[in-house]
Design an enzyme around this catalytic site. Structure first.
Site, PDB file in Angstrom:
ATOM      1  N   ASP A  21       0.775  -1.251   0.000  1.00 50.61           N
ATOM      2  CA  ASP A  21       0.000   0.000   0.000  1.00 50.61           C
ATOM      3  C   ASP A  21       0.806   1.302   0.000  1.00 50.61           C
ATOM      4  O   ASP A  21       1.793   1.421   0.722  1.00 50.61           O
ATOM      5  CB  ASP A  21      -0.853   0.097   1.273  1.00 50.61           C
ATOM      6  CG  ASP A  21      -1.605  -1.153   1.603  1.00 50.61           C
ATOM      7  OD1 ASP A  21      -1.557  -2.106   0.831  1.00 50.61           O
ATOM      8  OD2 ASP A  21      -2.235  -1.170   2.685  1.00 50.61           O
ATOM      9  N   PHE A  77       2.119  -0.810  10.029  1.00 54.95           N
ATOM     10  CA  PHE A  77       1.129  -1.029   8.981  1.00 54.95           C
ATOM     11  C   PHE A  77       0.719   0.314   8.360  1.00 54.95           C
ATOM     12  O   PHE A  77       1.255   1.354   8.678  1.00 54.95           O
ATOM     13  CB  PHE A  77      -0.081  -1.765   9.568  1.00 54.95           C
ATOM     14  CG  PHE A  77       0.012  -3.269   9.438  1.00 54.95           C
ATOM     15  CD1 PHE A  77       1.237  -3.913   9.285  1.00 54.95           C
ATOM     16  CD2 PHE A  77      -1.140  -4.058   9.475  1.00 54.95           C
ATOM     17  CE1 PHE A  77       1.314  -5.305   9.157  1.00 54.95           C
ATOM     18  CE2 PHE A  77      -1.074  -5.446   9.351  1.00 54.95           C
ATOM     19  CZ  PHE A  77       0.141  -6.063   9.191  1.00 54.95           C
ATOM     20  N   GLU A 195     -10.437  -2.336   4.431  1.00 53.80           N
ATOM     21  CA  GLU A 195      -9.109  -1.814   4.719  1.00 53.80           C
ATOM     22  C   GLU A 195      -8.954  -0.418   4.107  1.00 53.80           C
ATOM     23  O   GLU A 195      -9.719  -0.025   3.226  1.00 53.80           O
ATOM     24  CB  GLU A 195      -8.030  -2.740   4.118  1.00 53.80           C
ATOM     25  CG  GLU A 195      -8.089  -4.156   4.676  1.00 53.80           C
ATOM     26  CD  GLU A 195      -6.975  -5.083   4.164  1.00 53.80           C
ATOM     27  OE1 GLU A 195      -6.413  -5.807   4.974  1.00 53.80           O
ATOM     28  OE2 GLU A 195      -6.681  -5.078   2.955  1.00 53.80           O
TER      29      GLU A 195
HETATM   30  C1  FRU Z   1      -3.901  -3.578   2.784  1.00 50.45           C
HETATM   31  C2  FRU Z   1      -3.242  -4.018   4.085  1.00 50.45           C
HETATM   32  C3  FRU Z   1      -3.590  -3.045   5.200  1.00 50.45           C
HETATM   33  C4  FRU Z   1      -2.456  -3.238   6.156  1.00 50.45           C
HETATM   34  C5  FRU Z   1      -1.291  -3.477   5.236  1.00 50.45           C
HETATM   35  C6  FRU Z   1      -0.276  -4.436   5.760  1.00 50.45           C
HETATM   36  O1  FRU Z   1      -3.272  -4.087   1.650  1.00 50.45           O
HETATM   37  O2  FRU Z   1      -3.645  -5.332   4.410  1.00 50.45           O
HETATM   38  O3  FRU Z   1      -4.848  -3.253   5.776  1.00 50.45           O
HETATM   39  O4  FRU Z   1      -2.262  -2.120   6.973  1.00 50.45           O
HETATM   40  O5  FRU Z   1      -1.827  -3.972   4.025  1.00 50.45           O
HETATM   41  O6  FRU Z   1       0.846  -4.477   4.941  1.00 50.45           O
END
Ligand code: FRU
Length: 474
Positions: A21, A77, A195
């Protein structure tokens, strides 16, 4: 200069190793910051760090040292970044405005929200001593804080993904947060976990009106499988998000398989977002080296009132300055059934643009193929089924995952115009002023292609067609 096979030439990708992300998107003093989920020691997802890159024009990127490392509270994250111009946090200690990152600490047993700050234009970061600033209330999924300054109520607002809904929190100073409201249990697509939310005030085309757009990624459960981004349009009164549509409406931002976790930049006048160009179904297996994954092209966002509902429209940022050579520039191209137009293309990337003047009522199919010796990518507009079809089953290396080879569809009544961005390993299709969008990646095995357009049934007239070779940003 990056020259590896399948290295995107005008999309951001990390020099090496794993990326997912986009995080911490913020503009400050001439620089667009792009942080990203990063595993610096492997091409496989693992302990998450925030990688960092900056750009002056959203096209050319400079990768900087890692901004945030995992610590005793957990991995770093996804999350966001804001410029705390009024120093509400009291964390400013230089002539620069303080940049505050709000992210999820993903510990072994829970997720909570923390902050870090930078007083030197995002170059070095200090984690706040009082972390976490929001502790876990007993939810397994409790992550991806996206924060913005809400002018009307003079406070910070956070959207947070909580499994099957979004929670909103507010704060006077980015340090003390309290719960506001929730949205979504009964709205939208719930094929997977929610997410990476974002709540952004966005202009309506051709008016002075603005609406609130709530962006929510969902994985899995996308329209063609795996991860995808949905959105809701409504109002936000400083306390709650009120959706305009009924709770059965599902709106997808992109019907392709490879656009995920997209969020907008903070501290900009007009909303611009970027997404991760991959899909959790196969992201860990794509055959690139020494890096894995790229970002989409940054896109400006607006809403269009269409068929009595607000539709998201996305416009890729202007690529003019990347044009290396124009190979086609035609006021009109007529394509008749049985007489395909063919063009030799000696390299990628390519930018293809044009308008569709008339689709003969008899026209049943219009097909665009990019073909190498054996490999091809096909885009088909099926008039009868009213859909656009993207077929990447024979697009080169497809065998790394069973989930990858696919025929993906997007509902579509008509085509008025098109803008197609083809990089060495991706295609982004924008139709009808960006109201229908499809993003997909591929791993084709040839440097030399034929671009072919054909029709079935009746003839088609294309106007103002241009095809350009693009330069590398690296
Ligand atoms: C989305 C996700 C988020 C998380 C991150 C972990 O792709 O699953 O929810 O914060 O990637 O790398």
């Amino acid at each position: 200069m990056y020259e590896e096979k399948w290295r995107p030439q005008f999309h951001f990708s990390p020099k090496e190793m794993w990326m997912n992300d986009p995080n911490g998107l913020a503009y400050y003093d001439g620089e667009y910051h792009l942080f990203f989920q990063h595993h610096p020691y492997s091409k496989i997802w693992g302990p998450m760090h925030w990688g960092h890159a900056v750009s002056k024009d959203l096209l050319h990127w400079e990768e900087l040292p890692i901004a945030l490392y995992p610590d005793e509270l957990g991995q770093i994250f996804s999350g966001s970044a804001v410029i705390d111009k009024q120093n509400t946090s009291g964390l400013k200690d230089s002539d620069e405005d303080v940049m505050v990152a709000i992210f999820t600490h993903h510990g072994e047993d829970n997720e909570k929200q923390s902050i870090a700050y930078s007083n030197d234009r995002g170059r070095t970061w200090t984690k706040y001593e009082g972390n976490p600033v929001i502790s876990n209330p007993g939810l397994k999924d409790f992550r991806d804080p996206k924060v913005f300054w809400h002018n009307e109520s003079n406070k910070w607002v956070m959207a947070l993904a909580c499994g099957d809904h979004i929670r909103f929190y507010h704060s006077p100073n980015l340090l003390d947060w309290s719960y506001l409201s929730s949205f979504g249990e009964n709205y939208g697509a719930h094929g997977g976990v929610w997410e990476c939310p974002d709540l952004v005030h966005i202009p309506v085309e051709g008016s002075n009106e603005k609406k609130w757009l709530l962006i929510v990624s969902v994985n899995p459960g996308g329209p063609n499988g795996g991860s995808a981004v949905q959105y809701f349009v409504g109002d936000f009164n400083g306390e709650a998000f009120i959706c305009d549509d009924d709770n059965k409406t599902i709106k997808w931002a992109d019907y392709g398989r490879d656009f995920y976790a997209a969020v907008t930049w903070s501290n900009v006048e007009e909303p611009i977002w970027i997404g991760w160009m991959s899909n959790w179904q196969y992201a860990n297996e794509v055959p690139t080296d020494p890096f894995r994954s790229a970002m989409s092209i940054p896109k400006r966002l607006a809403l269009r009132m269409q068929d009595n509902t607000y539709k998201l429209v996305q416009t890729p940022i202007d690529l003019k300055k990347l044009i290396k050579e124009t190979i086609v520039q035609k006021e009109e191209v007529i394509i008749q059934p049985g007489f395909a137009k063919k063009l030799k293309v000696s390299n990628l990337p390519l930018l293809i643009k044009g308008e569709v003047k008339e689709l003969d009522r008899e026209t049943s199919l219009m097909k665009v193929t990019l073909a190498g010796e054996k490999d091809k990518i096909e885009i088909l507009f099926d008039r009868e089924k009213e859909e656009l079809v993207l077929d990447r089953r024979n697009s080169g290396n497809v065998s790394f995952s069973n989930e990858f080879p696919s025929v993906d569809t997007m509902p579509l009544h008509e085509i008025y115009d098109f803008e197609i961005l083809i990089d060495c390993a991706s295609i982004e299709i924008f139709l009808n002023g960006g109201s229908s969008v499809m993003t997909e990646i591929f791993f084709i095995n040839k440097d030399c292609f034929t671009l072919e357009v054909s029709v079935t049934g009746g003839e088609v007239s294309l106007k103002n067609v241009s095809i350009d070779y693009l330069k590398s940003i690296w």
